[in-house]
Design an enzyme around this catalytic site. Structure first.
Site, PDB file in Angstrom:
ATOM      1  N   ASP A 137     -11.153  -8.500  -4.155  1.00  0.00           N
ATOM      2  CA  ASP A 137     -12.557  -8.088  -4.009  1.00  0.00           C
ATOM      3  C   ASP A 137     -12.750  -6.613  -4.341  1.00  0.00           C
ATOM      4  O   ASP A 137     -13.782  -6.026  -4.026  1.00  0.00           O
ATOM      5  CB  ASP A 137     -13.061  -8.380  -2.586  1.00  0.00           C
ATOM      6  CG  ASP A 137     -12.283  -7.619  -1.506  1.00  0.00           C
ATOM      7  OD1 ASP A 137     -11.350  -6.851  -1.861  1.00  0.00           O
ATOM      8  OD2 ASP A 137     -12.599  -7.791  -0.317  1.00  0.00           O
ATOM      9  N   ASP A 155      -2.084   1.588   4.904  1.00  0.00           N
ATOM     10  CA  ASP A 155      -2.821   0.765   5.860  1.00  0.00           C
ATOM     11  C   ASP A 155      -1.867  -0.042   6.734  1.00  0.00           C
ATOM     12  O   ASP A 155      -0.656  -0.069   6.496  1.00  0.00           O
ATOM     13  CB  ASP A 155      -3.804  -0.168   5.119  1.00  0.00           C
ATOM     14  CG  ASP A 155      -3.181  -0.857   3.906  1.00  0.00           C
ATOM     15  OD1 ASP A 155      -1.940  -0.864   3.789  1.00  0.00           O
ATOM     16  OD2 ASP A 155      -3.944  -1.383   3.080  1.00  0.00           O
ATOM     17  N   HIS A 163     -10.864  -4.150  -3.181  1.00  0.00           N
ATOM     18  CA  HIS A 163     -10.558  -3.196  -2.109  1.00  0.00           C
ATOM     19  C   HIS A 163      -9.362  -2.317  -2.463  1.00  0.00           C
ATOM     20  O   HIS A 163      -8.507  -2.677  -3.265  1.00  0.00           O
ATOM     21  CB  HIS A 163     -10.406  -3.877  -0.740  1.00  0.00           C
ATOM     22  CG  HIS A 163      -9.180  -4.699  -0.538  1.00  0.00           C
ATOM     23  ND1 HIS A 163      -9.214  -5.970  -0.004  1.00  0.00           N
ATOM     24  CD2 HIS A 163      -7.876  -4.437  -0.747  1.00  0.00           C
ATOM     25  CE1 HIS A 163      -7.988  -6.444   0.086  1.00  0.00           C
ATOM     26  NE2 HIS A 163      -7.162  -5.536  -0.350  1.00  0.00           N
ATOM     27  N   GLU A 198     -12.707  -2.294   2.448  1.00  0.00           N
ATOM     28  CA  GLU A 198     -13.418  -3.453   1.924  1.00  0.00           C
ATOM     29  C   GLU A 198     -14.728  -3.016   1.262  1.00  0.00           C
ATOM     30  O   GLU A 198     -15.189  -1.885   1.459  1.00  0.00           O
ATOM     31  CB  GLU A 198     -13.710  -4.429   3.072  1.00  0.00           C
ATOM     32  CG  GLU A 198     -12.461  -5.015   3.723  1.00  0.00           C
ATOM     33  CD  GLU A 198     -11.760  -6.068   2.861  1.00  0.00           C
ATOM     34  OE1 GLU A 198     -11.816  -5.992   1.613  1.00  0.00           O
ATOM     35  OE2 GLU A 198     -11.138  -6.967   3.448  1.00  0.00           O
TER      36      GLU A 198
HETATM   37  C1  GLP Z   1      -3.601  -5.904   0.705  1.00  0.00           C
HETATM   38  C2  GLP Z   1      -3.288  -4.435   0.905  1.00  0.00           C
HETATM   39  C3  GLP Z   1      -3.693  -3.608  -0.271  1.00  0.00           C
HETATM   40  C4  GLP Z   1      -3.184  -4.251  -1.535  1.00  0.00           C
HETATM   41  C5  GLP Z   1      -3.862  -5.587  -1.711  1.00  0.00           C
HETATM   42  C6  GLP Z   1      -3.387  -6.307  -2.948  1.00  0.00           C
HETATM   43  O1  GLP Z   1      -4.796  -6.295   1.237  1.00  0.00           O
HETATM   44  N1  GLP Z   1      -3.885  -3.910   2.069  1.00  0.00           N
HETATM   45  O2  GLP Z   1      -3.191  -2.297  -0.130  1.00  0.00           O
HETATM   46  O3  GLP Z   1      -3.464  -3.434  -2.629  1.00  0.00           O
HETATM   47  O4  GLP Z   1      -3.585  -6.390  -0.595  1.00  0.00           O
HETATM   48  O5  GLP Z   1      -2.246  -7.038  -2.630  1.00  0.00           O
HETATM   49  P1  GLP Z   1      -1.273  -7.633  -3.674  1.00  0.00           P
HETATM   50  O6  GLP Z   1      -0.597  -6.484  -4.307  1.00  0.00           O
HETATM   51  O7  GLP Z   1      -0.326  -8.491  -2.893  1.00  0.00           O
HETATM   52  O8  GLP Z   1      -2.093  -8.414  -4.634  1.00  0.00           O
END
Ligand code: GLP
Length: 278
Positions: free
Chosen positions: A148, A77, A150, A155
């Site tokens: 959440d 992403d 995702h 989302e």
């Molecule tokens: C972001 C990314 C996701 C990731 C998520 C969790 O929103 N787009 O791909 O898995 O956050 O992030 P973190 O690993 O910092 O908790």
């Protein structure tokens, strides 16, 4: 213990003592894959969850253990609207923490949306799907999980059949990610993300989660109902998933002991298994 990826296992949950062990386990899986497939196609996640894994892979690369010279990478992403080179763009993130530290050819590191802006973004999303297909598909897709539930930036209520497209972030995700920016107002509202359907096309999904803050979403993804309200629950549809978590992220799993027993008593002939073939 090397790789926990087992063919035919719906979701294998590997609970390890701490984030360091998680990083080494996932790096082992990638090292094993590289040993048989130097031209591996990796799906790369951003966020803090895979940072330890990237650091471990960089360390192994510097030690001459692994090479990414023939590898290709597709990011999950990207934010829309950040200026080129913005340190919180996922292109910059992956460059800083992984791609720029190993020998992967920068031309083989793909970011959804590319350099497209405005009306050109939709075509860039379709092109991204075509590029993944042309590369032969993703062999191993690294994933984190949002608070959440995702996956990528899919989302809640994202179609479980979705493909790479533009999405609007929820307030929760913008708040969660504000820690990386100067403030909430600086967090983009729009993103480009691989769809759930795109992610499910990868041959092997490896979801990384550490820390108590991930305990609830991990339990929803692994043990909850399959629902677009928790996009990560879509991993239950995939034939080859490894969920690699630390003890803190395992605290809300009803079947945590079952997962620990499964790992502890895995027969040697099952512990190391070949990755799915192309
Ligand atoms: C972001 C990314 C996701 C990731 C998520 C969790 O929103 N787009 O791909 O898995 O956050 O992030 P973190 O690993 O910092 O908790």
């Amino acid at each position: 213990m090397r790789c926990g990826a087992c063919r035919g296992v719906v979701v294998e949950v590997v609970i390890l003592p701490d984030p360091g062990a998680v990083a080494r386990f996932v790096a082992d899986s990638i090292e094993q894959l590289l040993s048989t497939r130097p031209d591996v196609v990796l799906g790369l996640a951003t966020g803090s969850s895979p940072l330890g894994t990237y650091a471990e892979l960089v360390r192994r690369h510097r030690a001459g253990v692994v090479s990414f010279a023939a590898a290709t990478a597709f990011l999950l992403d990207e934010y829309i609207g950040l200026p080129v080179g913005h340190p919180e763009s996922y292109r910059a993130f992956i460059e800083t923490h992984f791609a720029g530290q190993v020998d992967i050819d920068p031309r083989n590191v793909h970011v959804p949306g590319g350099t497209a802006v405005g009306g050109a973004l939709e075509a860039a999303c379709a092109q991204y799907e075509a590029d993944i297909r042309a590369a032969g598909g993703v062999d191993l897709q690294l994933l984190g999980i949002g608070g959440d539930g995702h996956l990528g930036f899919n989302e809640p209520t994202s179609s479980l059949a979705s493909r790479t497209r533009i999405k609007t972030l929820t307030d929760q995700t913008r708040h969660d990610n504000a820690r990386f920016f100067d403030g909430l107002d600086d967090v983009p509202r729009h993103v480009v993300t691989q769809g759930i359907g795109t992610i499910l096309d990868a041959r092997h999904l490896v979801l990384i989660a550490t820390g108590a803050g991930k305990a609830a979403p991990v339990a929803r993804a692994v043990e909850g109902p399959l629902t677009s309200m928790c996009p990560a629950s879509a991993i239950q549809l995939h034939p080859t998933v490894t969920v690699v978590i630390d003890e803190a992220a395992a605290t809300e799993l009803t079947l945590a002991d079952y997962f620990r027993n499964t790992l502890a008593h895995k027969p040697p002939w099952q512990t190391v298994s070949p990755p799915p073939t192309r």
